[in-house]
Design a protein around this motif. Structure first.
Motif, short mmCIF file in Angstrom:
data_model
loop_
_atom_site.label_atom_id
_atom_site.label_comp_id
_atom_site.label_asym_id
_atom_site.label_seq_id
_atom_site.Cartn_x
_atom_site.Cartn_y
_atom_site.Cartn_z
N ILE A 220 0.80 -1.00 -0.07
CA ILE A 220 0.07 -0.02 -0.07
C ILE A 220 0.96 1.21 0.02
O ILE A 220 0.52 2.23 -0.56
CB ILE A 220 -0.95 0.04 1.37
CG1 ILE A 220 -2.00 -1.00 0.87
CG2 ILE A 220 -1.55 1.42 1.26
CD1 ILE A 220 -2.88 -1.02 -0.12
N TYR A 221 1.93 1.29 0.87
CA TYR A 221 2.63 2.52 0.92
C TYR A 221 3.50 2.56 -0.50
O TYR A 221 3.64 3.77 -0.98
CB TYR A 221 3.91 2.26 2.15
CG TYR A 221 4.74 3.44 2.15
CD1 TYR A 221 4.59 4.63 2.45
CD2 TYR A 221 6.02 3.00 1.33
CE1 TYR A 221 5.65 5.59 2.61
CE2 TYR A 221 7.19 4.00 1.67
CZ TYR A 221 6.79 5.29 2.10
OH TYR A 221 7.77 6.43 2.09
N GLY A 222 3.72 1.50 -1.07
CA GLY A 222 4.57 1.79 -2.33
C GLY A 222 3.80 2.25 -3.46
O GLY A 222 4.27 3.07 -4.35
N THR A 223 2.43 1.72 -3.26
CA THR A 223 1.46 2.36 -4.29
C THR A 223 1.25 3.53 -4.19
O THR A 223 1.13 4.59 -5.07
CB THR A 223 0.09 1.59 -4.23
OG1 THR A 223 0.43 -0.02 -4.40
CG2 THR A 223 -0.89 1.77 -5.20
N GLN A 224 1.10 4.29 -2.84
CA GLN A 224 0.97 5.49 -2.46
C GLN A 224 1.79 6.44 -3.18
O GLN A 224 1.52 7.85 -3.51
CB GLN A 224 0.46 5.78 -1.21
CG GLN A 224 -0.88 5.11 -0.79
CD GLN A 224 -0.82 5.30 0.85
OE1 GLN A 224 0.00 5.43 1.53
NE2 GLN A 224 -2.14 4.76 1.25
N VAL A 225 3.23 5.98 -2.97
CA VAL A 225 4.31 7.13 -3.38
C VAL A 225 4.80 6.57 -4.61
O VAL A 225 5.94 7.28 -5.15
CB VAL A 225 5.23 6.74 -2.41
CG1 VAL A 225 4.93 7.43 -0.90
CG2 VAL A 225 6.13 5.61 -2.33
N PHE A 226 4.09 5.88 -5.49
CA PHE A 226 4.70 5.37 -6.83
C PHE A 226 5.91 4.87 -6.99
O PHE A 226 6.68 4.95 -7.87
CB PHE A 226 4.41 6.60 -7.64
CG PHE A 226 2.95 6.82 -8.01
CD1 PHE A 226 2.41 6.19 -9.29
CD2 PHE A 226 2.37 8.00 -7.35
CE1 PHE A 226 1.20 6.45 -9.61
CE2 PHE A 226 0.99 8.54 -7.74
CZ PHE A 226 0.32 7.72 -8.73
N GLN A 227 6.15 3.84 -5.94
CA GLN A 227 7.45 2.88 -5.85
C GLN A 227 7.01 1.64 -6.28
O GLN A 227 6.89 0.83 -5.46
CB GLN A 227 8.07 3.22 -4.61
CG GLN A 227 8.80 4.51 -4.35
CD GLN A 227 9.60 4.51 -3.05
OE1 GLN A 227 9.90 3.47 -2.31
NE2 GLN A 227 9.71 5.77 -2.27
N MET A 228 6.96 1.64 -7.57
CA MET A 228 6.09 -0.05 -8.12
C MET A 228 7.33 -0.93 -7.95
O MET A 228 6.78 -2.08 -7.67
CB MET A 228 5.84 0.23 -9.36
CG MET A 228 4.62 1.31 -9.86
SD MET A 228 3.47 1.40 -8.64
CE MET A 228 2.88 -0.03 -9.03
N HIS A 229 8.66 -0.49 -7.83
CA HIS A 229 9.66 -1.58 -7.55
C HIS A 229 9.31 -2.53 -6.04
O HIS A 229 9.70 -3.49 -6.13
CB HIS A 229 10.84 -1.25 -7.74
CG HIS A 229 11.36 0.14 -6.97
ND1 HIS A 229 10.84 1.12 -7.63
CD2 HIS A 229 12.00 0.34 -6.11
CE1 HIS A 229 11.37 2.21 -6.79
NE2 HIS A 229 11.98 1.56 -5.96
N MET A 230 8.99 -1.29 -5.11
CA MET A 230 8.76 -1.82 -3.85
C MET A 230 7.39 -2.77 -3.70
O MET A 230 7.38 -3.85 -3.13
CB MET A 230 8.56 -0.60 -2.82
CG MET A 230 8.31 -0.79 -1.59
SD MET A 230 8.00 0.48 -0.41
CE MET A 230 9.50 1.29 -0.51
#
Length: 272
Positions: free
Chosen positions: A232-242
């Motif tokens: 969820i955090y990676g999606t919110q900050v657009f860090q798709m690799h995370m």
């Protein structure tokens, strides 16, 4: 009639040939699996490098590895993995204990089973993600909500599967126990439960994956730690690799848990 030495040697040779053929078959299966996996990784990396896919949205194996190293360097990755694994195992144990207890109660009492069976079918069909917001309101955010979410996904299907397995045990063997003066407890402990061990192990293999799904659903909504939270955090900050790294770690955890239950199943069959 005793077997001659050449006959015994011939039988041993055939047995060794069968074992060798069986091992070769499993080696071929494992090789095919590894080949497919490596081919997928190479194609994924080439597609990102050549621009066939947008690496910002779809990431790539090299970016996933870099993200994995960064998370391990920050010393937060093992904590997230540990939290998700702990919640999954606790949910799984609760599902097994509650499921076995309820299925046993249903087997002991035909009246209780007839009353509760429609409710179990309805609750099993209900989308568990719809219940997650209610769990948050009732229990707040945190580990209890996540564990309840994990239990809710797997519990009702587990009860139905176990109860169905108990009912499919050979009724003639149960009748024999009663004929010899045994009680219903004796019939369950000496016939039903031993005969249902394959069903129990099969149900466990399904439940371990469902418990992980429920835990991740709970972490999406009510967690500040865990792999679901990282997604969820990676999606919110657009860090798709995370996001993709966390998903791949969930796949590894799911595979490891499944293989553990499968090993228990093979161990049981080997020592049967």
């Amino acid at each position: 009639m005793k077997k001659t030495k050449p006959q015994r040697v011939n039988e041993l040779t055939k047995q060794e040939a069968f074992v060798k053929k069986h091992k070769q078959y499993h080696h071929r299966i494992s090789s095919c699996r590894i080949f497919i996996f490596l081919s997928f990784l190479i194609l994924w990396e080439l597609a990102a490098y050549a621009g066939w896919i947008d690496a910002f949205f779809f990431s790539s194996p090299s970016r996933v590895v870099r993200c994995l190293i960064e998370l391990m360097t920050e010393k937060s990755l093992m904590m997230h993995i540990g939290i998700t694994l702990f919640e999954t195992l606790l949910s799984f144990i609760l599902v097994i204990v509650i499921g076995m207890g309820t299925a046993t109660l249903l087997w002991y009492s035909a009246g209780v089973s007839e009353v509760l069976e429609p409710y179990l079918v309805v609750l099993n069909s209900l989308p568990k993600s719809a219940l997650a917001p209610l769990f948050i309101v009732w229990l707040g955010t945190g580990t209890p909500t996540i564990i309840v979410a994990g239990v809710s996904v797997a519990l009702f299907g587990s009860i139905i599967s176990l109860y169905t397995g108990f009912r499919q045990v050979d009724k003639e063997k149960i009748t024999l126990i009663y004929t010899l003066g045994g009680s219903k407890k004796d019939a369950f402990g000496k016939v039903v439960l031993p005969a249902s061990i394959p069903t129990i192990l099969s149900t466990m293999k399904v439940n371990i994956g469902l418990a992980l799904v429920g835990v991740v659903i709970g972490e999406f909504l009510a967690a500040r730690r865990g792999l679901g939270y990282l997604i969820i955090y990676g999606t919110q900050v657009f860090q798709m690799h995370m996001v993709i790294t966390s998903i791949l770690l969930l796949c590894i955890i799911a595979m490891g848990l499944y293989l553990t239950i499968q090993w228990l199943e093979h161990y049981y069959k080997k020592h049967l």
